[in-house]
Design a protein around this motif. Sequence first.
Motif, PDB file in Angstrom:
ATOM      1  N   VAL A 211       0.832  -1.204   0.000  1.00  0.00           N
ATOM      2  CA  VAL A 211       0.000   0.000   0.000  1.00  0.00           C
ATOM      3  C   VAL A 211       0.866   1.252   0.000  1.00  0.00           C
ATOM      4  O   VAL A 211       0.616   2.221  -0.745  1.00  0.00           O
ATOM      5  N   ARG A 212       1.920   1.223   0.809  1.00  0.00           N
ATOM      6  CA  ARG A 212       2.843   2.367   0.851  1.00  0.00           C
ATOM      7  C   ARG A 212       3.616   2.496  -0.459  1.00  0.00           C
ATOM      8  O   ARG A 212       3.835   3.601  -0.968  1.00  0.00           O
ATOM      9  N   VAL A 214       2.671   1.676  -3.477  1.00  0.00           N
ATOM     10  CA  VAL A 214       1.825   2.178  -4.568  1.00  0.00           C
ATOM     11  C   VAL A 214       1.863   3.700  -4.598  1.00  0.00           C
ATOM     12  O   VAL A 214       1.938   4.331  -5.671  1.00  0.00           O
ATOM     13  N   GLU A 215       1.852   4.331  -3.430  1.00  0.00           N
ATOM     14  CA  GLU A 215       1.935   5.791  -3.378  1.00  0.00           C
ATOM     15  C   GLU A 215       3.272   6.283  -3.912  1.00  0.00           C
ATOM     16  O   GLU A 215       3.338   7.264  -4.667  1.00  0.00           O
ATOM     17  N   GLU A 216       4.357   5.616  -3.528  1.00  0.00           N
ATOM     18  CA  GLU A 216       5.677   6.014  -4.008  1.00  0.00           C
ATOM     19  C   GLU A 216       5.819   5.776  -5.508  1.00  0.00           C
ATOM     20  O   GLU A 216       6.451   6.563  -6.218  1.00  0.00           O
ATOM     21  N   GLU A 217       5.245   4.685  -6.015  1.00  0.00           N
ATOM     22  CA  GLU A 217       5.364   4.368  -7.432  1.00  0.00           C
ATOM     23  C   GLU A 217       4.645   5.408  -8.290  1.00  0.00           C
ATOM     24  O   GLU A 217       5.102   5.763  -9.391  1.00  0.00           O
ATOM     25  N   MET A 218       3.540   5.926  -7.809  1.00  0.00           N
ATOM     26  CA  MET A 218       2.808   6.933  -8.573  1.00  0.00           C
ATOM     27  C   MET A 218       3.608   8.224  -8.696  1.00  0.00           C
ATOM     28  O   MET A 218       3.439   8.995  -9.659  1.00  0.00           O
ATOM     29  N   ILE A 331       8.326   7.030  10.217  1.00  0.00           N
ATOM     30  CA  ILE A 331       9.226   5.875  10.173  1.00  0.00           C
ATOM     31  C   ILE A 331       8.445   4.572  10.259  1.00  0.00           C
ATOM     32  O   ILE A 331       9.033   3.518  10.517  1.00  0.00           O
ATOM     33  N   ALA A 332       7.153   4.620  10.018  1.00  0.00           N
ATOM     34  CA  ALA A 332       6.337   3.405  10.147  1.00  0.00           C
ATOM     35  C   ALA A 332       6.744   2.360   9.118  1.00  0.00           C
ATOM     36  O   ALA A 332       6.841   1.172   9.430  1.00  0.00           O
ATOM     37  N   TRP A 333       6.973   2.773   7.865  1.00  0.00           N
ATOM     38  CA  TRP A 333       7.277   1.769   6.843  1.00  0.00           C
ATOM     39  C   TRP A 333       8.656   1.140   7.039  1.00  0.00           C
ATOM     40  O   TRP A 333       8.818  -0.058   6.752  1.00  0.00           O
TER      41      TRP A 333
END
Length: 726
Positions: A211-212, A214-218, A331-333
């Motif tokens: 999920v995290r 996908v945001e970075e890939e966009m 720093i959650a991811w």
Amino acid sequence: MFVFLLFQKCDTCLRYVETVLCTISLACGLGNVYRLPQVVLAQGGLPFFVAYIILTLFIGLPLLILEIGLGQIVQEGFMKTWRAVPFFRGVGYIKFIAGCLLSIYYSLYVALAIYYVIWFGKDSVPFNECKVVRKGTSGYKAYGISGQQCVKKTFLESPFNQTFWYGYFIAIIACVWLITIVCLLKRTKTYVKTLVIFLVLTIGCIIALIVRAVEEEMNYHGIAKFGDIADWSILGNAEVWYYAAIQLFFSTHIGFGIFVTNAGIVLKKVNPVWTGCGYIFINLIIGTVCVLLCYIFAHSFDHPIPQEGDIAQITLMTMIYDISLASENTIAWPLLAYLVIIFAGFISMITLLYTIVKAISLESRKRWYWWQISMFCGIFALACSCLILLRKEFQIVHMLDHYIVGNVVLISIIVEILAVIGCYGSKRIQSDFEFILGRKLPIVYIILWWLCPFILCGIFLWAVAKLAHLTGYLTEDPVWLYATGWAIVLLAVVFVLFMGFFQASKQDDYYTFSDKLKAALKFSRKWGPVDPIMRYNWVQWHSKAKDGQRDFTLRRRGTREYTHSVKNRSKYSPRKYVPASNESSINTDSIAFRKNDQNQNNIAIMSMSTYNEPYFPINNIQNKHLPNSNNIPRPLRVTSLVDTLDPPKNDVNRRSFPAYYGGNDYKISINPLANLNKPKPDPNSDGGTSEGYGTFRNGPYVIEGEDVDHVCHRKINPYSEEATEL
């Protein structure tokens, strides 16, 4: 009754689900989740990953099917597969040592990931121990050093310079081994349940990372860079295929004896072909997801690939720390990424420790308790970790991972396949698989099994000839390091040959050494299933296969345990004593029992022929031999065609009731079919033999009925025996 049947059906479904999840969990091990993305980053990206996929499909899949099939046949773990060809017994010990070494330095990876989680929880990024104060235009400011420099300065600091970090590391490793041992306290029961738990945790963290990502890939298009920077010319390099072959064994756990052990316990009821195909498919999916996640985060923050001088085995962990330095978000991811490494590490460690302890418990003559072996392995591994960390910068871990474990497993796989296919025989192994599957085995698997050792041997020799990996990785290693690593690999090969000649010298039935050597290169008579009824059918299958027949009624029932099914069938068989008489013959009425098979549920009527047998009346038995004449024990007797099975050494009933077993002269026949090759007399006369299915003291039982093909016999009292359909 309906509630009981429903509960039993639900319990069976839950066990099936546990088996599936336990198999999937092996695809989430540390080799596939952590090591694969790390190696792909360092070895060229997409071209290397394509080479890895090709080898996994054409080498890994047939090898996995072979391991599961062998495990279901031998039923006693990978250390007993040497019985197929005794000369190569040393291969089992080499695989055992490789698994031990892998579990030792995997615990260091897990401890290092736990260290990062603790420090992320108690401190901000950069860590206080990894800050450098520099003067800027606006005054002094603290900057964080790189992850590689940070870990060298703290956790991997030499114990001769700083004892605090060394002691802290050892304490975390001790906790890791304690958790691993606790997960195996109740053997297979807790083994399966803990694997399922860690699988759920690992998959949950991976989904959160997706999920995290996908945001970075966009925003950054890291996957596009994964394909754009690919250099396909490197597929002509020997080191790419060599590292891909080595990574295959780490990712799939092939070659470490894990699947051979699980096949006899957890996977004993599955179809080897479909299980192998499903596992490889899931393994590739999880590996692909982890590689893409790694590339998305690495290229989103412009993190470079491993540089010269870096510690190769921890580049992924330090990369996560570097990305957290560059990221201004939460720093959650990074915590999720380290948790994935921790959970995957526990999956691998629990699996390896279970395989190791199972092998020791089967090989040790003293029969130690399970928890004693587990504690001994944990303490020994902790002591080895203390010694490994004495060398700075993970040098011993680098030697184990880069030189020893991968090469030893590669060589052992080549030797084992050649032994099974060449010495044991491709036709015989094909017949074994047809017995397991219950159908003909496609010839393509035999072809792939023949090709696998030659392809692997060619890749290894090609890489050695090109000097691609002899002296280091990312940087040239010290002479003592790579010399020690290759010396241990060479010593492993010598050990296999030494054990082979030692096994040949133990062949007592031959006089010349050449004859002993030939006997050691043939399959042992002790080879085969341990379950007596499955072994009976297996021997019958091969006896018919010699004439080109395939009697699939003898196939292994993969959905039911043989011993358990016999106990269930015995519920429907009446057990009545015949009144004692010295003059009349014993007549047994027709016995009706429910045929509880996997495909049909009908009633089979069987009658046994009348025969005469001298016996002693029950009333004449002295009380000192039978304290309670109304409760005479009924020992189970299964007729076997194998003449190598040893008689029971501790027959309690024989010692307690000598009169019941015919007095002190009672003996057990080691070879019940010693007269099998003699001319067969009339089956209706006394002293006949049953058509190749077993011999009995006073002739066979004539089985009536059209649906009855094969039977076994067991004694139900001192005067009669009962026929049971297989």
